[in-house]
Write a protein that holds these residues in place. Sequence first.
Motif, PDB file in Angstrom:
ATOM      1  N   MET A   1       0.741  -1.182   0.688  1.00  0.00           N
ATOM      2  CA  MET A   1       0.417  -0.045  -0.402  1.00  0.00           C
ATOM      3  C   MET A   1       0.215   0.825  -0.054  1.00  0.00           C
ATOM      4  SD  MET A   1      -3.200  -1.037   3.067  1.00  0.00           S
ATOM      5  CE  MET A   1      -1.640  -0.793   4.387  1.00  0.00           C
ATOM      6  N   ARG A   2       0.707   2.023  -0.553  1.00  0.00           N
ATOM      7  CA  ARG A   2       1.488   3.500  -1.022  1.00  0.00           C
ATOM      8  C   ARG A   2       0.203   4.571  -0.617  1.00  0.00           C
ATOM      9  NH1 ARG A   2       3.938   4.142  -5.747  1.00  0.00           N
ATOM     10  NH2 ARG A   2       5.635   2.916  -5.116  1.00  0.00           N
ATOM     11  N   LEU A   3       1.337   5.664   0.966  1.00  0.00           N
ATOM     12  CA  LEU A   3       0.235   6.813   0.658  1.00  0.00           C
ATOM     13  C   LEU A   3       0.792   8.458   0.540  1.00  0.00           C
ATOM     14  CD1 LEU A   3      -1.096   8.634   2.347  1.00  0.00           C
ATOM     15  CD2 LEU A   3      -0.728   8.200   4.641  1.00  0.00           C
ATOM     16  N   VAL A   4       0.374   8.977  -0.852  1.00  0.00           N
ATOM     17  CA  VAL A   4       1.173   9.812  -1.874  1.00  0.00           C
ATOM     18  C   VAL A   4       0.875  11.362  -0.455  1.00  0.00           C
ATOM     19  CG1 VAL A   4       2.089  11.462  -3.475  1.00  0.00           C
ATOM     20  CG2 VAL A   4       1.486   8.104  -3.080  1.00  0.00           C
ATOM     21  N   ILE A   5       1.656  11.749  -0.108  1.00  0.00           N
ATOM     22  CA  ILE A   5       1.649  13.418   0.300  1.00  0.00           C
ATOM     23  C   ILE A   5       2.218  14.452  -1.137  1.00  0.00           C
ATOM     24  CG2 ILE A   5       2.037  15.221   2.130  1.00  0.00           C
ATOM     25  CD1 ILE A   5       2.116  12.315   3.911  1.00  0.00           C
ATOM     26  N   PRO A  30       7.683  -0.027   6.800  1.00  0.00           N
ATOM     27  CA  PRO A  30       7.515   0.543   5.580  1.00  0.00           C
ATOM     28  C   PRO A  30       6.794   0.107   4.294  1.00  0.00           C
ATOM     29  CG  PRO A  30       9.527   1.597   6.757  1.00  0.00           C
ATOM     30  CD  PRO A  30       8.730   0.217   7.955  1.00  0.00           C
ATOM     31  N   LYS A  31       7.650  -1.449   3.969  1.00  0.00           N
ATOM     32  CA  LYS A  31       6.936  -2.039   3.407  1.00  0.00           C
ATOM     33  C   LYS A  31       5.494  -2.407   3.319  1.00  0.00           C
ATOM     34  CE  LYS A  31      11.253  -4.348   2.502  1.00  0.00           C
ATOM     35  NZ  LYS A  31      12.491  -6.015   1.854  1.00  0.00           N
ATOM     36  N   GLU A  32       5.419  -2.136   4.319  1.00  0.00           N
ATOM     37  CA  GLU A  32       4.145  -2.929   4.129  1.00  0.00           C
ATOM     38  C   GLU A  32       2.764  -1.339   4.066  1.00  0.00           C
ATOM     39  OE1 GLU A  32       2.901  -6.210   7.616  1.00  0.00           O
ATOM     40  OE2 GLU A  32       3.509  -4.152   8.172  1.00  0.00           O
ATOM     41  N   LEU A  33       3.430  -0.263   4.262  1.00  0.00           N
ATOM     42  CA  LEU A  33       2.585   0.966   3.996  1.00  0.00           C
ATOM     43  C   LEU A  33       3.273   2.226   3.500  1.00  0.00           C
ATOM     44  CD1 LEU A  33       0.638   2.763   3.899  1.00  0.00           C
ATOM     45  CD2 LEU A  33       0.333   3.269   6.568  1.00  0.00           C
ATOM     46  N   GLU A  34       4.269   2.055   1.829  1.00  0.00           N
ATOM     47  CA  GLU A  34       4.945   3.070   2.038  1.00  0.00           C
ATOM     48  C   GLU A  34       3.996   4.609   2.127  1.00  0.00           C
ATOM     49  OE1 GLU A  34       6.011   4.436  -2.305  1.00  0.00           O
ATOM     50  OE2 GLU A  34       6.728   2.674  -1.701  1.00  0.00           O
ATOM     51  N   VAL A  71       9.997   8.057   5.342  1.00  0.00           N
ATOM     52  CA  VAL A  71       9.156   8.420   4.786  1.00  0.00           C
ATOM     53  C   VAL A  71      10.350   8.716   3.372  1.00  0.00           C
ATOM     54  CG1 VAL A  71       7.532  10.800   3.944  1.00  0.00           C
ATOM     55  CG2 VAL A  71       7.860   9.898   5.761  1.00  0.00           C
ATOM     56  N   VAL A  72       9.216   8.011   2.332  1.00  0.00           N
ATOM     57  CA  VAL A  72       9.937   8.492   1.107  1.00  0.00           C
ATOM     58  C   VAL A  72      10.219  10.245   0.359  1.00  0.00           C
ATOM     59  CG1 VAL A  72      10.161   7.176  -1.104  1.00  0.00           C
ATOM     60  CG2 VAL A  72      10.136   5.887   0.593  1.00  0.00           C
ATOM     61  N   TYR A  73      10.584  10.415   0.519  1.00  0.00           N
ATOM     62  CA  TYR A  73      11.184  11.797  -0.580  1.00  0.00           C
ATOM     63  C   TYR A  73      11.241  11.252  -1.909  1.00  0.00           C
ATOM     64  CZ  TYR A  73      12.570  15.933  -2.773  1.00  0.00           C
ATOM     65  OH  TYR A  73      12.510  17.222  -3.381  1.00  0.00           O
ATOM     66  N   VAL A  74      10.005  11.598  -2.471  1.00  0.00           N
ATOM     67  CA  VAL A  74      10.102  12.369  -3.690  1.00  0.00           C
ATOM     68  C   VAL A  74      10.964  13.653  -4.892  1.00  0.00           C
ATOM     69  CG1 VAL A  74       8.714  11.113  -6.523  1.00  0.00           C
ATOM     70  CG2 VAL A  74       8.796  10.287  -3.607  1.00  0.00           C
ATOM     71  N   GLN A  75      11.568  13.327  -5.644  1.00  0.00           N
ATOM     72  CA  GLN A  75      11.865  15.343  -5.674  1.00  0.00           C
ATOM     73  C   GLN A  75      11.293  15.500  -6.948  1.00  0.00           C
ATOM     74  OE1 GLN A  75      14.073  16.344  -9.004  1.00  0.00           O
ATOM     75  NE2 GLN A  75      13.246  18.012  -8.047  1.00  0.00           N
ATOM     76  N   GLY A  76      10.736  16.547  -7.722  1.00  0.00           N
ATOM     77  CA  GLY A  76       9.695  16.587  -8.082  1.00  0.00           C
ATOM     78  C   GLY A  76       8.858  17.543  -7.882  1.00  0.00           C
TER      79      GLY A  76
END
Length: 401
Positions: A1-5, A30-34, A71-76
């Motif tokens: 599962m993934r939650l995107v902010i 974090p693998k179960e809920l990214e 928390v994974v930071y996604v640049q862009g």
Amino acid sequence: MRLVIIGAGFAGMYAALSAARLRDIRGATPKELEIALVAPEPTLVVRPRLYEPKPETLTAPLADVLKSIDVVYVQGSAETIDTNSRAVTIVTREGTKKQLSYDRLVVATGSRLFRPNIPGLSEHGFSVDQLADAVALDKHLHSLASRPASNGRDTVVVAGGGFTGIEAATEMPARLRAILGKDAKPRVVIVDRSKAVAPDMGSDSRPVIEDALKKLGIETRVGAGVESLEGSGVLLSTGEHIETETVIWAAGMRAAPLTTQIPAERDKLGRLLVDRDLRVPGVAGVFATGDAARAACDDAGNYALMSCQHALRMGAFAGNNAAAELLGVPTKPYHQVAYATCLDLGEAGAIFTLGWERKLRLVGDEAKKTKQQINTVWIYPPRAERAAALASADPEHVSEL
């Protein structure tokens, strides 16, 4: 599962913290809920302080905080949102595009200054809205020192007599003297279409604000608007022309344009209407928070304002609730009964009010100390230590002044 902010402002930051906190409490990995946060930079711009000198210093790094809570930071920059396929298209710094799917989405894209189609505004107007705007204004102010003394050089017109306009205007005399010399006599003029400056501050506070403006030598033109700008002056709706080389636009905010891609109802400020859990009704899997959302604070008809005070707490509830749905636990209805206003008045001090009726509690130097505590401590990110960062994000305790 993934939650995107989407967004690394006050609401986005606390959405990430709060979602990670609930994930930790529930024992999910974090693998179960990214949890992924999308933003151009892993940096919080301390936007409420952009009226101050040296705006380039008014940022706080988030990379270490996000890393500490997994928390994974996604640049862009988020370019498009497809709510049917549950995907966000992101444009990277290099200009490439990539898609990020989501199971839940938190829209925390903030707000932007409303700039109407006034002749000359885009060419000659400045602002303290975004970091780049504040830096451009600061560079312009410093460039004035190399110009010959004149009425235009030494005059600043601030269009807008609300919170931002007042704080920018009251800071300006000291900023200009620091640049032009201690003997300089800068002229600052606030222009507002309302019948008085600070029209929303009430009868308790307005006399204190007006007295501060008088003490600082700041002029006001109420019941008037800006009709046009040029490099050497501004024309008001009353027909008055003010010679100036510096016009600061501080009149009105709108939700960031990305909210228009969510197929849902919005208010006149472009904010998405949300329910008490900060979900966007009718759009599965989407939450909105901070300046992107119109949210009820209580059952008395009060709604969150476009302010960091509300964004911090709203972000915490949105992040918690989005994660709660994915983890199968109850959500927490957003509520924010307490409300305070702390308005900087430059060398004249500050005012601090409590309640939606804005009852005056502190003035002058005492209020200034509170303002400085808010601006330099309370609204900054927690330290990059896992336990402390997660503990800071309990939605029931965030920013309840």
